[in-house]
Structures are given as structure tokens and as C-alpha cells.
Design a protein around this motif. Structure first.
Motif, PDB file in Angstrom:
ATOM      1  N   LYS A 160       0.801  -1.221   0.000  1.00  0.00           N
ATOM      2  CA  LYS A 160       0.000   0.000   0.000  1.00  0.00           C
ATOM      3  C   LYS A 160       0.842   1.283   0.000  1.00  0.00           C
ATOM      4  CE  LYS A 160      -4.034   0.103   1.886  1.00  0.00           C
ATOM      5  NZ  LYS A 160      -4.911  -0.317   0.768  1.00  0.00           N
ATOM      6  N   GLU A 161       2.153   1.136   0.163  1.00  0.00           N
ATOM      7  CA  GLU A 161       3.016   2.318   0.146  1.00  0.00           C
ATOM      8  C   GLU A 161       3.368   2.685  -1.299  1.00  0.00           C
ATOM      9  OE1 GLU A 161       3.846   4.180   2.671  1.00  0.00           O
ATOM     10  OE2 GLU A 161       2.754   2.901   4.086  1.00  0.00           O
ATOM     11  N   SER A 162       3.111   3.931  -1.671  1.00  0.00           N
ATOM     12  CA  SER A 162       3.336   4.357  -3.052  1.00  0.00           C
ATOM     13  C   SER A 162       4.801   4.195  -3.478  1.00  0.00           C
ATOM     14  CB  SER A 162       2.901   5.819  -3.234  1.00  0.00           C
ATOM     15  OG  SER A 162       3.629   6.677  -2.360  1.00  0.00           O
ATOM     16  N   GLU A 163       5.728   4.464  -2.571  1.00  0.00           N
ATOM     17  CA  GLU A 163       7.149   4.346  -2.921  1.00  0.00           C
ATOM     18  C   GLU A 163       7.533   2.895  -3.201  1.00  0.00           C
ATOM     19  OE1 GLU A 163       9.629   6.195  -0.049  1.00  0.00           O
ATOM     20  OE2 GLU A 163       8.805   8.207  -0.382  1.00  0.00           O
ATOM     21  N   GLU A 164       6.972   1.967  -2.426  1.00  0.00           N
ATOM     22  CA  GLU A 164       7.296   0.553  -2.634  1.00  0.00           C
ATOM     23  C   GLU A 164       6.630   0.015  -3.901  1.00  0.00           C
ATOM     24  OE1 GLU A 164       6.441  -1.476   1.070  1.00  0.00           O
ATOM     25  OE2 GLU A 164       8.477  -1.025   1.748  1.00  0.00           O
ATOM     26  N   ILE A 165       5.450   0.534  -4.218  1.00  0.00           N
ATOM     27  CA  ILE A 165       4.800   0.160  -5.479  1.00  0.00           C
ATOM     28  C   ILE A 165       5.651   0.653  -6.647  1.00  0.00           C
ATOM     29  CG2 ILE A 165       2.794   0.578  -6.963  1.00  0.00           C
ATOM     30  CD1 ILE A 165       1.072   0.621  -4.427  1.00  0.00           C
ATOM     31  N   SER A 166       6.170   1.868  -6.531  1.00  0.00           N
ATOM     32  CA  SER A 166       7.043   2.419  -7.571  1.00  0.00           C
ATOM     33  C   SER A 166       8.289   1.550  -7.745  1.00  0.00           C
ATOM     34  CB  SER A 166       7.466   3.851  -7.205  1.00  0.00           C
ATOM     35  OG  SER A 166       6.361   4.723  -7.216  1.00  0.00           O
ATOM     36  N   THR A 167       8.842   1.113  -6.628  1.00  0.00           N
ATOM     37  CA  THR A 167      10.022   0.249  -6.682  1.00  0.00           C
ATOM     38  C   THR A 167       9.710  -1.038  -7.414  1.00  0.00           C
ATOM     39  OG1 THR A 167      10.884   1.142  -4.594  1.00  0.00           O
ATOM     40  CG2 THR A 167      11.727  -1.007  -5.298  1.00  0.00           C
ATOM     41  N   LEU A 168       8.561  -1.633  -7.117  1.00  0.00           N
ATOM     42  CA  LEU A 168       8.184  -2.886  -7.770  1.00  0.00           C
ATOM     43  C   LEU A 168       7.994  -2.694  -9.269  1.00  0.00           C
ATOM     44  CD1 LEU A 168       7.417  -5.840  -7.774  1.00  0.00           C
ATOM     45  CD2 LEU A 168       5.096  -5.197  -7.098  1.00  0.00           C
ATOM     46  N   LEU A 169       7.325  -1.620  -9.668  1.00  0.00           N
ATOM     47  CA  LEU A 169       7.124  -1.359 -11.094  1.00  0.00           C
ATOM     48  C   LEU A 169       8.468  -1.232 -11.799  1.00  0.00           C
ATOM     49  CD1 LEU A 169       4.142   1.185 -11.080  1.00  0.00           C
ATOM     50  CD2 LEU A 169       4.071  -1.259 -11.586  1.00  0.00           C
ATOM     51  N   ASN A 170       9.423  -0.618 -11.134  1.00  0.00           N
ATOM     52  CA  ASN A 170      10.757  -0.485 -11.711  1.00  0.00           C
ATOM     53  C   ASN A 170      11.439  -1.851 -11.814  1.00  0.00           C
ATOM     54  OD1 ASN A 170      13.115   1.034 -12.602  1.00  0.00           O
ATOM     55  ND2 ASN A 170      14.006   0.500 -10.626  1.00  0.00           N
ATOM     56  N   VAL A 171      11.309  -2.664 -10.781  1.00  0.00           N
ATOM     57  CA  VAL A 171      11.934  -3.996 -10.742  1.00  0.00           C
ATOM     58  C   VAL A 171      11.428  -4.881 -11.874  1.00  0.00           C
ATOM     59  CG1 VAL A 171      12.007  -6.168  -9.433  1.00  0.00           C
ATOM     60  CG2 VAL A 171      12.529  -3.997  -8.293  1.00  0.00           C
ATOM     61  N   ILE A 172      10.126  -4.854 -12.122  1.00  0.00           N
ATOM     62  CA  ILE A 172       9.561  -5.762 -13.126  1.00  0.00           C
ATOM     63  C   ILE A 172       9.592  -5.191 -14.538  1.00  0.00           C
ATOM     64  CG2 ILE A 172       8.116  -6.949 -11.441  1.00  0.00           C
ATOM     65  CD1 ILE A 172       5.734  -5.336 -12.322  1.00  0.00           C
ATOM     66  N   GLY A 173      10.081  -3.965 -14.671  1.00  0.00           N
ATOM     67  CA  GLY A 173      10.267  -3.405 -16.012  1.00  0.00           C
ATOM     68  C   GLY A 173       9.129  -2.570 -16.551  1.00  0.00           C
ATOM     69  N   ALA A 174       8.199  -2.159 -15.689  1.00  0.00           N
ATOM     70  CA  ALA A 174       7.064  -1.330 -16.137  1.00  0.00           C
ATOM     71  C   ALA A 174       7.442   0.144 -15.996  1.00  0.00           C
ATOM     72  CB  ALA A 174       5.821  -1.653 -15.319  1.00  0.00           C
ATOM     73  N   HIS A 175       8.401   0.596 -16.789  1.00  0.00           N
ATOM     74  CA  HIS A 175       8.973   1.931 -16.615  1.00  0.00           C
ATOM     75  C   HIS A 175       8.021   3.052 -17.049  1.00  0.00           C
ATOM     76  CE1 HIS A 175      12.589  -0.113 -15.570  1.00  0.00           C
ATOM     77  NE2 HIS A 175      12.730  -0.662 -16.772  1.00  0.00           N
ATOM     78  N   ILE A 176       7.243   2.821 -18.074  1.00  0.00           N
ATOM     79  CA  ILE A 176       6.274   3.836 -18.507  1.00  0.00           C
ATOM     80  C   ILE A 176       5.195   3.992 -17.450  1.00  0.00           C
ATOM     81  CG2 ILE A 176       4.519   4.419 -20.229  1.00  0.00           C
ATOM     82  CD1 ILE A 176       6.232   2.970 -22.303  1.00  0.00           C
ATOM     83  N   SER A 177       4.709   2.868 -16.931  1.00  0.00           N
ATOM     84  CA  SER A 177       3.701   2.912 -15.873  1.00  0.00           C
ATOM     85  C   SER A 177       4.261   3.584 -14.629  1.00  0.00           C
ATOM     86  CB  SER A 177       3.231   1.494 -15.529  1.00  0.00           C
ATOM     87  OG  SER A 177       2.595   0.882 -16.637  1.00  0.00           O
ATOM     88  N   LEU A 178       5.545   3.347 -14.370  1.00  0.00           N
ATOM     89  CA  LEU A 178       6.201   3.981 -13.232  1.00  0.00           C
ATOM     90  C   LEU A 178       6.203   5.500 -13.392  1.00  0.00           C
ATOM     91  CD1 LEU A 178       7.955   4.105 -10.691  1.00  0.00           C
ATOM     92  CD2 LEU A 178       9.944   3.594 -12.121  1.00  0.00           C
ATOM     93  N   MET A 179       6.536   5.999 -14.587  1.00  0.00           N
ATOM     94  CA  MET A 179       6.538   7.442 -14.830  1.00  0.00           C
ATOM     95  C   MET A 179       5.127   8.021 -14.692  1.00  0.00           C
ATOM     96  SD  MET A 179       9.296   8.194 -17.870  1.00  0.00           S
ATOM     97  CE  MET A 179       8.596   7.021 -19.042  1.00  0.00           C
TER      98      MET A 179
END
Length: 283
Positions: A160-179
Motif C-alpha cells: 500500500k506504500e506508493s514508494e514501494e509500489i514504484s520500486t516494484l514497477l521499476n523492478v519488473i520493467g514497467a517503466h512507462i507505468s512507473l513514470m
């Protein structure tokens, strides 16, 4: 299309050229999405995921890893699957890059994410505690602390933490979604900051208005029951100025006086008038 669907569409197009990583991602989809049934150890007759991009990714990985002559047994052997398994073999996700691929496949298969404009919530709906534990342990490698909650017959791993969700999106390669997420976070933070400022200013205005109203009531009472002629010159001056400029701030009142008086001086005089009004009322 939902934000979650956008993420999966992006993940389905991620370039993954390393064979070992392709196997890790394929294994995650096979086991977590239920392509292979644990009770039979065989492929499901029909693989119809909620998101079509999951099926597309599955087909793409099969095409990259196997020839048309390879049967289901070859696929099961490659992903080291044994009947009854509900988790991915630890040897397949031993390296960091394969862990990333595994998490990507798991999210494609059983992951979802809420609209970040409404709130931050990302989850994996696992079939049992084994899957949940494997996901939690893997996420911790990237310092992502997930929690687990039971929901009907499932174990739900959620963040539920936005920063950790951002980290996960970066880890799995969803860079556009991360931006996109980061842009929404910035807009949300700006709106919250503006709202706080507006609320603060509104509260200050209300406080100022209430204070001015009380000052005018006190001065009117003094005028009627004591008379301005009985006031000291400095108190009479501020009393008359306050009645003449009921909406003025303390600073503005001070500038109307001759000579000018600072905010603290104006406040001191008005407080003296308030005390006098209280004495006259018998407060």
C-alpha cells in the motif's frame, strides 16, 4: 483501460532475451496463473486469463524457449515443475535478474493494481500460503515489504506504500507505468498541498473575522455604557479606527494610526479594550 491493465500491457512487451530469465517468467505464469494444475500436474485444457496480454506473453515465451516439436513434458521439465507444486522451484529464481522476471510473470498472472488517483494498492491473489510466502520473500530482496491477508480461500499479498509500489514497477520493467504513477503522485501531492494551504488560509480568515467581530462588539459596548471620552487617548484612537475599518487586519489598523503602530501594539490596545468591556459587563 484500467491502470492495472496498462501495466500488464506494458509488461507483455518487455524485452527479455536471457533464456534463464525467460524460463523464470514462464514458470511464474505457469504456476501462479494456473496454466499448470497442481492436482494433476498437467496443463489446463483452456487457459483464459482475465487480461489477454497474459496469454500473449505466455505464447511469446513458449515460442522463444521451445520448438513446435516439444511437448508439455519438455516444458514441465524446463521449469522444473513437479506434480503438486504451487510455487516456482527456487533454483529457477536464484539470480537477481531471474527474480525480476519471476515477479513480472507473477504480476501478469495474479497481480492487480488500483487506480493511483483514488489510492495506492497493489496485490497478488495467491492460491495458498506457499505462494504468498515465496512472493513476500522475493519482494524483500528488493526491500519491498508486503503484507498478507486471507480473503475467502485465497492468500493476498499486498503493498500500500506508493514508494514501494514504484520500486516494484521499476523492478519488473514497467517503466512507462512507473513514470505515469510518479506524475500522478506529484499532481496528488500538489493538490494536497494547495488544499492544506487553502484550508489554513480559510481558518486564519475565520479566526481574524471572529476576532474583529468580538472587538467591535466590545467597543460598541464601551461606547454605550462608558463613553469614548473616558478612554485614554491611545485606546480611544484605536476604538474609533476599528469601528471605521471593521474588516482591516491588525497591521492595517496600525497604519491608520498617527503615528503608525505595529501589530503587537494594536493587539495590546484592543486587548485592553476587551478587558474593559468585560469589567463593564461584570464578566
Amino acid at each position: 483501460m484500467s491502470f492495472s491493465a496498462d501495466v500488464k500491457e506494458e509488461l507483455a512487451k518487455v524485452e527479455n532475451t536471457a533464456r534463464h530469465c525467460q524460463i523464470a517468467e514462464l514458470a511464474a505464469i505457469a504456476v501462479y496463473a494456473g496454466v499448470v494444475k497442481a492436482d494433476s500436474g498437467a496443463f489446463a485444457e483452456r487457459f483464459q486469463p482475465d487480461n489477454p496480454h497474459v496469454a500473449d506473453r505466455w505464447s511469446l515465451l513458449l515460442e522463444k524457449l521451445f520448438s513446435t516439436n516439444d511437448d508439455e513434458n519438455k516444458i514441465l521439465q524446463t521449469i522444473k515443475y513437479k506434480k503438486g507444486d504451487t510455487t516456482v522451484d527456487s533454483l529457477i529464481i536464484k539470480s537477481l535478474c531471474c527474480k525480476r522476471a519471476f515477479l513480472r510473470g507473477a504480476f501478469l498472472g495474479i497481480g492487480s493494481m488500483s487506480n493511483p488517483e483514488k489510492g495506492y494498492h497493489l496485490e497478488f491473489v495467491c492460491s495458498d500460503t506457499g505462494q504468498a510466502e515465496q512472493l513476500v520473500e522475493t519482494l524483500l530482496v528488493y526491500e519491498i515489504k508486503a503484507r498478507v491477508v486471507a480473503r475467502k480461500k485465497y492468500q493476498v499479498v499486498y503493498i500500500k506504500e506508493s514508494e514501494e509500489i514504484s520500486t516494484l514497477l521499476n523492478v519488473i520493467g514497467a517503466h512507462i507505468s512507473l513514470m505515469n504513477l510518479e506524475n500522478l503522485r506529484i499532481l496528488k501531492d500538489m493538490r494536497n498541498a494547495i488544499n492544506r494551504k487553502v484550508n489554513c488560509e480559510a481558518a486564519n480568515i475565520t479566526k481574524t473575522v471572529n476576532a474583529a467581530t468580538k472587538q467591535i462588539e466590545d467597543i460598541q459596548y464601551i461606547k454605550e455604557h462608558y463613553g469614548f471620552d473616558n478612554l485614554a487617548q491611545n485606546l480611544r484612537q484605536i476604538a474609533e479606527i476599528r469601528l471605521e475599518y471593521p474588516d482591516a487586519t491588525l497591521k492595517e489598523l496600525g497604519q491608520y494610526l498617527t503615528p503608525n503602530v505595529g501589530k503587537s501594539g494594536v493587539n495590546h490596545r484592543l486587548r485592553k479594550l476587551s478587558e474593559l468591556a468585560g469589567q463593564l459587563r461584570g464578566d
